[in-house]
Design a protein around this motif. Structure first.
Motif, short mmCIF file in Angstrom:
data_model
loop_
_atom_site.label_atom_id
_atom_site.label_comp_id
_atom_site.label_asym_id
_atom_site.label_seq_id
_atom_site.Cartn_x
_atom_site.Cartn_y
_atom_site.Cartn_z
N ARG A 277 0.81 -1.24 0.00
CA ARG A 277 0.00 0.00 0.00
C ARG A 277 0.84 1.28 0.00
O ARG A 277 0.27 2.37 -0.14
N CYS A 278 2.16 1.19 0.14
CA CYS A 278 2.96 2.41 0.35
C CYS A 278 2.88 3.40 -0.81
O CYS A 278 3.01 4.61 -0.61
N GLU A 279 2.64 2.92 -2.03
CA GLU A 279 2.53 3.83 -3.17
C GLU A 279 1.07 4.13 -3.55
O GLU A 279 0.83 4.93 -4.44
N ILE A 280 0.15 3.48 -2.87
CA ILE A 280 -1.26 3.59 -3.28
C ILE A 280 -2.08 4.48 -2.35
O ILE A 280 -2.65 5.48 -2.78
N ASP A 281 -2.14 4.12 -1.06
CA ASP A 281 -3.01 4.87 -0.15
C ASP A 281 -2.49 4.92 1.29
O ASP A 281 -3.28 5.06 2.23
N MET A 282 -1.17 4.87 1.44
CA MET A 282 -0.61 4.85 2.80
C MET A 282 -0.92 6.12 3.59
O MET A 282 -1.11 6.08 4.81
N LEU A 283 -1.00 7.27 2.92
CA LEU A 283 -1.34 8.51 3.63
C LEU A 283 -2.74 8.42 4.23
O LEU A 283 -2.97 8.85 5.37
N GLU A 284 -3.67 7.83 3.49
CA GLU A 284 -5.04 7.65 4.00
C GLU A 284 -5.07 6.61 5.11
O GLU A 284 -5.79 6.77 6.10
N ILE A 285 -4.30 5.55 4.95
CA ILE A 285 -4.23 4.50 5.99
C ILE A 285 -3.71 5.10 7.29
O ILE A 285 -4.24 4.84 8.37
N ARG A 286 -2.65 5.91 7.19
CA ARG A 286 -2.09 6.58 8.36
C ARG A 286 -3.13 7.43 9.07
O ARG A 286 -3.25 7.43 10.29
N SER A 287 -3.89 8.18 8.28
CA SER A 287 -4.93 9.05 8.82
C SER A 287 -6.01 8.24 9.54
O SER A 287 -6.43 8.59 10.65
N GLU A 288 -6.47 7.15 8.90
CA GLU A 288 -7.49 6.29 9.51
C GLU A 288 -6.96 5.61 10.76
O GLU A 288 -7.71 5.41 11.73
N PHE A 289 -5.69 5.25 10.75
CA PHE A 289 -5.07 4.60 11.91
C PHE A 289 -5.11 5.53 13.13
O PHE A 289 -5.53 5.13 14.21
N LYS A 290 -4.70 6.77 12.92
CA LYS A 290 -4.68 7.73 14.03
C LYS A 290 -6.09 8.03 14.53
O LYS A 290 -6.33 8.16 15.73
N LYS A 291 -7.03 8.12 13.60
CA LYS A 291 -8.43 8.39 13.95
C LYS A 291 -9.00 7.26 14.83
O LYS A 291 -9.69 7.50 15.81
N ALA A 292 -8.68 6.03 14.46
CA ALA A 292 -9.26 4.88 15.15
C ALA A 292 -8.54 4.53 16.45
O ALA A 292 -9.18 4.13 17.42
N TYR A 293 -7.22 4.72 16.50
CA TYR A 293 -6.46 4.19 17.63
C TYR A 293 -5.74 5.27 18.45
O TYR A 293 -5.03 4.96 19.40
N LYS A 294 -5.95 6.53 18.06
CA LYS A 294 -5.47 7.69 18.84
C LYS A 294 -3.94 7.74 18.98
O LYS A 294 -3.42 8.46 19.82
N LYS A 295 -3.25 6.95 18.19
CA LYS A 295 -1.79 7.00 18.13
C LYS A 295 -1.38 6.88 16.68
O LYS A 295 -2.10 6.28 15.87
N SER A 296 -0.24 7.44 16.34
CA SER A 296 0.18 7.38 14.94
C SER A 296 0.70 5.99 14.58
O SER A 296 1.22 5.26 15.44
N LEU A 297 0.56 5.65 13.32
CA LEU A 297 1.11 4.38 12.82
C LEU A 297 2.62 4.36 13.03
O LEU A 297 3.20 3.34 13.40
N HIS A 298 3.26 5.52 12.82
CA HIS A 298 4.71 5.66 13.01
C HIS A 298 5.10 5.25 14.42
O HIS A 298 6.06 4.48 14.61
#
Length: 321
Positions: A277-298
């Motif tokens: 997913r890194c070239e396709i939608d990773m920015l969106e995945i990161r955003s959804e991750f933070k929204k759902a789990y209150k911590k960054s994917l990083h």
């Protein structure tokens, strides 16, 4: 082949020169020991198209296969993620599907993830590449490795038969919602075939309307009904279909979260999602991750992984947001 898009974290390297990159990699892997940071600096900062150019240039100037040299120089998860990044995206999916069914045991989660989340065009390319690579069809391997309704939903998804239109028939949507309700919540036992027929064939926009109508009829979300009516891998498969239709990046964010939470890490899932997913939608995945789990994917990757493997995943993650 996937191309670097605005929603991906890996962009084309502006000063790209395949010959220069070959020399950097050759120097990094020559002699005793390997300069892992130099390998990461090249491979994790190039797009998949640029990496294919590097592979060609490596073979023509060094006379060896870059993948073979990587296998001989690197080990473990670091080797796995670098090899994944060097593999064309469709072939990568094909190899992951095959590995999920090879030998004793089956990685059902991998089969569900790929087949439920890829577009019909991507599925068609996967089918063609699978047959070329392994000399048999993906469907044949699915049928020999799975069974029952779970097999049937995977076969259905592997045919790439979903309507790709965007028309919504309001009366049909109400009828579909009613039939789903009558196939599950309203009766003793569940008519899984009805779920399969509607959820795997209708277009996305139509199904989003079906889900809204379903909630009005049953006073339950479709996902809640699937959880109460089904179990095991079949439940996982239908839930993945619904989640990908609603919000694919959120589905992948959940896959990443579950791969890292609790004791131990599901490295295979973590690597596969980050690489694919890194070239396709990773920015969106990161955003959804933070929204759902209150911590960054990083921060999750930083706390869960170690060594050079972590460095690559952090590069693919692309930032701390």
């Amino acid at each position: 082949m996937a191309t670097a898009g605005s929603k991906g974290t890996i962009k084309p390297y502006a000063a790209f020169n395949a010959a220069d990159d070959v020399q950097k990699l050759r120097k990094a892997m020559k002699g005793t020991g390997t300069d892992e940071d130099a390998v990461i600096d090249v491979i994790a900062n190039r797009t998949i198209a640029q990496r294919q150019e590097i592979k060609s240039a490596y073979k023509s100037t060094v006379g060896k296969d870059l993948m073979d040299d990587v296998k001989s120089e690197l080990t473990g998860n670091f080797e796995k993620v670098i090899l994944g990044l060097l593999t064309p995206i469709t072939l990568y999916d094909v190899q992951e599907l095959n590995a999920a069914m090879k030998g004793a045991g089956t990685d059902e989660g991998c089969l569900i993830e790929i087949l439920a989340s890829r577009s019909p065009d991507e599925i068609k390319r996967i089918n063609d590449t699978y047959r070329i690579k392994y000399g048999r069809s993906l469907e044949d391997d699915i049928c020999s490795d799975t069974s029952g309704m779970f097999e049937r939903i995977l076969v259905s998804l592997s045919t790439a038969g979903r309507d790709q239109g965007s028309s919504v028939d309001d009366s049909l949507a109400k009828q579909d919602a009613k039939e789903l309700y009558e196939a599950g919540e309203k009766k003793w036992g569940t008519d899984e075939v009805k779920f399969l027929t509607i959820l795997c064939a209708r277009n996305r926009k139509h199904l989003l309307k079906v889900f809204d109508d379903y909630k009005k009829i049953s006073n339950k979300d479709i996902e809640a009904s699937i959880k109460s009516e089904m179990s095991g891998h079949l439940e996982d498969a239908f839930l993945a279909v619904v989640k990908c239709l609603r919000n694919r990046p959120a589905y992948f964010a959940e896959r990443l979260y579950k791969s890292m939470k609790g004791l131990g890490t599901d490295d295979n899932t973590l690597i596969r999602v980050m690489v694919s997913r890194c070239e396709i939608d990773m920015l969106e995945i990161r955003s959804e991750f933070k929204k759902a789990y209150k911590k960054s994917l990083h921060s999750f990757i930083n706390g869960d992984c170690s060594g050079d493997y972590r460095k690559v995943l952090l590069k693919l993650c692309g930032g701390e947001d």
